[in-house]
Design an enzyme around this catalytic site. Structure first.
Site, PDB file in Angstrom:
ATOM      1  N   ASP A  14       0.835  -1.209   0.000  1.00  0.00           N
ATOM      2  CA  ASP A  14       0.000   0.000   0.000  1.00  0.00           C
ATOM      3  C   ASP A  14       0.864   1.252   0.000  1.00  0.00           C
ATOM      4  OD1 ASP A  14      -2.388  -1.438   0.123  1.00  0.00           O
ATOM      5  OD2 ASP A  14      -2.373  -1.496   2.321  1.00  0.00           O
ATOM      6  N   LYS A  36       0.358  -8.222  -2.198  1.00  0.00           N
ATOM      7  CA  LYS A  36      -0.952  -7.747  -2.669  1.00  0.00           C
ATOM      8  C   LYS A  36      -0.790  -6.425  -3.417  1.00  0.00           C
ATOM      9  CE  LYS A  36      -4.240  -5.889   0.180  1.00  0.00           C
ATOM     10  NZ  LYS A  36      -4.876  -4.701  -0.395  1.00  0.00           N
ATOM     11  N   ASP A  64      -5.639  -7.349  -6.077  1.00  0.00           N
ATOM     12  CA  ASP A  64      -6.789  -6.931  -5.263  1.00  0.00           C
ATOM     13  C   ASP A  64      -7.761  -6.147  -6.154  1.00  0.00           C
ATOM     14  OD1 ASP A  64      -8.420  -6.468  -3.109  1.00  0.00           O
ATOM     15  OD2 ASP A  64      -7.036  -5.114  -2.075  1.00  0.00           O
ATOM     16  N   LYS A  66     -11.110  -6.565  -6.735  1.00  0.00           N
ATOM     17  CA  LYS A  66     -12.481  -6.334  -6.222  1.00  0.00           C
ATOM     18  C   LYS A  66     -13.476  -6.140  -7.374  1.00  0.00           C
ATOM     19  CE  LYS A  66     -11.390  -4.664  -1.592  1.00  0.00           C
ATOM     20  NZ  LYS A  66      -9.959  -4.278  -1.582  1.00  0.00           N
ATOM     21  N   ILE A  70     -21.595  -6.614 -14.307  1.00  0.00           N
ATOM     22  CA  ILE A  70     -22.455  -7.672 -14.859  1.00  0.00           C
ATOM     23  C   ILE A  70     -21.577  -8.897 -15.158  1.00  0.00           C
ATOM     24  CG2 ILE A  70     -24.186  -6.076 -15.785  1.00  0.00           C
ATOM     25  CD1 ILE A  70     -22.932  -6.544 -18.570  1.00  0.00           C
ATOM     26  N   ASN A  72     -20.964 -10.841 -17.631  1.00  0.00           N
ATOM     27  CA  ASN A  72     -20.146 -10.890 -18.845  1.00  0.00           C
ATOM     28  C   ASN A  72     -18.865 -10.060 -18.691  1.00  0.00           C
ATOM     29  OD1 ASN A  72     -19.861 -11.576 -21.741  1.00  0.00           O
ATOM     30  ND2 ASN A  72     -19.958  -9.355 -21.956  1.00  0.00           N
ATOM     31  N   THR A  73     -19.010  -8.879 -18.105  1.00  0.00           N
ATOM     32  CA  THR A  73     -17.849  -7.988 -17.952  1.00  0.00           C
ATOM     33  C   THR A  73     -16.855  -8.564 -16.945  1.00  0.00           C
ATOM     34  OG1 THR A  73     -19.329  -6.154 -18.432  1.00  0.00           O
ATOM     35  CG2 THR A  73     -17.224  -5.590 -17.436  1.00  0.00           C
ATOM     36  N   GLY A 235      -0.081  -5.198   6.385  1.00  0.00           N
ATOM     37  CA  GLY A 235       0.550  -4.020   5.800  1.00  0.00           C
ATOM     38  C   GLY A 235       1.442  -3.328   6.804  1.00  0.00           C
ATOM     39  N   ARG A 236       0.846  -2.358   7.523  1.00  0.00           N
ATOM     40  CA  ARG A 236       1.640  -1.463   8.368  1.00  0.00           C
ATOM     41  C   ARG A 236       2.508  -2.133   9.431  1.00  0.00           C
ATOM     42  NH1 ARG A 236      -3.502   2.283   8.873  1.00  0.00           N
ATOM     43  NH2 ARG A 236      -4.353   0.191   8.509  1.00  0.00           N
TER      44      ARG A 236
END
Ligand code: C5P
Length: 268
Positions: A14, A36, A64, A66, A70, A72-73, A235-236
Site C-alpha cells: 500500500d 498484494k 486486489d 475487487k 455484470i 459478462n464484464t 501491511g503497516r
C-alpha cells in the site's frame, strides 16, 4: 491447506509506488510468499510490473481487483487475469451475486483448462461498513426495541453482520470460488460452514507489539492461524514497524515465528 509459514503472509503493497513496491519485494521475499497489489498500482498501470517481479522471485501476486459488474464484464476481466501467469489470486465482490461469481469461475476454468489457475476470492462485507450503512442499503432489518435496550443493539448487530458474512461466504463457495476475505472474528464460523479446503484470507492482523491503527477488530497472527485462517494480509505492522522492532525484516521474522508456533501447536 498445506502451506509453509512464510507462504501464509500476504504483504499489502500500500502506498509504496513502483520503486517502493519492488524494493519491498526484494527485501521481504524470504519472509512472505504473497504480495498484494491494489488499486493504487492498478490505476497507475504498474500492477503487472509488480506482479511479474514478485513471480520472478518465486512469490505470488494477489491482484486486489475487487471486481463487481455484470457477469459478462467480470468474466472478461477474470479471463484476462487468469491469462497472466504472475497472478496467483484475485478477488470479486460477493455482492456481485451468484451469476457474476459463476462467470468468474467459468472464465478462469476456460482459460486455465485444468492447469495452474489463480485462486478466486470473494470479498464478503467490507469492514468499513457499519450497521447504519448496511441498514440504509436495505441489507439489514431495523433493530427492535428489545435489541436496542440491550447494549444499544451492539450484540444484535454483531450477530446480524456475522450472519450476512457467513451467508455470502457459503454463496461464494457454492458458486465455485476458492475462498473469501474475512475479518478475524468471522474465521471460525466460515471455516466450520465451508470446510477445510475453502481459503480464508484475513486482514486486520496485529501482533501484540504493533499499533492497531484504524483496524477495529484485530487478532494476532497466532490467533488468526489458530482460528483457521490460511493467509494473513499484513501491511503497516511490517511496512512501518514500531521503533522498538527496528526493521521491516525483523517485523516480518517475528510474525513468521508466531505463525510457525501456532501451526506447530495445532499439529501437536
Ligand atoms: O496496514 P494493514 O495491515 O491494516 O493493511 C491491511 C490491508 O488489508 C490493506 O491493504 C487493506 O486495504 C486490506 N483490507 C482490510 N480490511 C478489509 C479488506 C482489505 O484491511 N476488510
Amino acid at each position: 491447506m498445506n502451506l509453509k509459514p512464510h507462504e501464509r503472509i500476504i504483504v499489502a503493497l500500500d502506498g509504496l509506488g513502483l520503486d517502493g513496491s519492488l524494493d519491498t519485494i526484494d527485501e521481504l521475499t524470504p519472509y512472505a510468499g504473497v504480495f498484494k497489489v491494489g488499486f493504487d498500482l492498478i490505476t497507475r498501470q504498474k500492477a503487472d510490473i509488480v506482479a511479474a517481479y514478485a513471480a520472478g522471485k518465486d512469490a505470488k501476486a494477489f491482484w486486489d481487483s475487487k471486481l463487481f459488474d455484470i457477469p459478462n464484464t467480470v468474466g472478461d476481466a477474470a479471463a484476462t487475469l487468469a491469462a497472466m501467469p504472475s497472478v496467483g489470486m484475485f478477488n470479486v465482490h460477493c455482492f456481485g451475486g451468484s451469476n457474476m461469481m459463476r462467470a468468474a469461475r467459468q472464465a478462469v476454468d476456460e482459460v486455465c483448462l485444468g492447469g495452474s489457475a489463480p485462486s478466486i476470492l470473494g470479498v464478503t462485507i467490507l469492514t468499513s461498513f457499519d450497521y447504519a450503512q448496511l441498514f440504509q442499503m436495505g441489507l439489514l432489518p431495523p433493530l427492535t426495541e428489545k435489541q436496542r435496550g440491550q447494549d444499544n443493539g451492539k450484540s444484535a448487530i454483531e450477530v446480524m453482520i456475522g450472519g450476512l458474512v457467513l451467508r455470502l461466504a457459503v454463496l461464494a463457495k457454492n458458486c465455485g470460488l476458492d475462498g473469501v476475505i474475512a475479518s478475524p472474528k468471522e474465521i471460525r464460523s466460515i471455516r466450520q460452514a465451508c470446510g477445510s479446503d475453502f481459503l480464508i484470507v484475513t486482514p486486520g492482523v496485529r501482533p501484540e507489539w504493533a499499533a492497531a491503527n484504524d483496524q477495529k477488530r484485530v487478532m494476532t497472527p497466532g490467533e488468526a492461524i489458530a482460528a483457521g485462517a490460511d493467509y494473513l494480509v499484513i501491511g503497516r505492522p511490517i511496512l512501518k514497524p514500531p521503533p522498538e522492532i527496528g526493521s521491516r525484516v525483523k517485523a516480518a521474522q517475528l510474525i513468521l515465528d508466531e505463525i510457525a508456533e501456532a501451526m506447530s501447536t495445532m499439529q501437536s
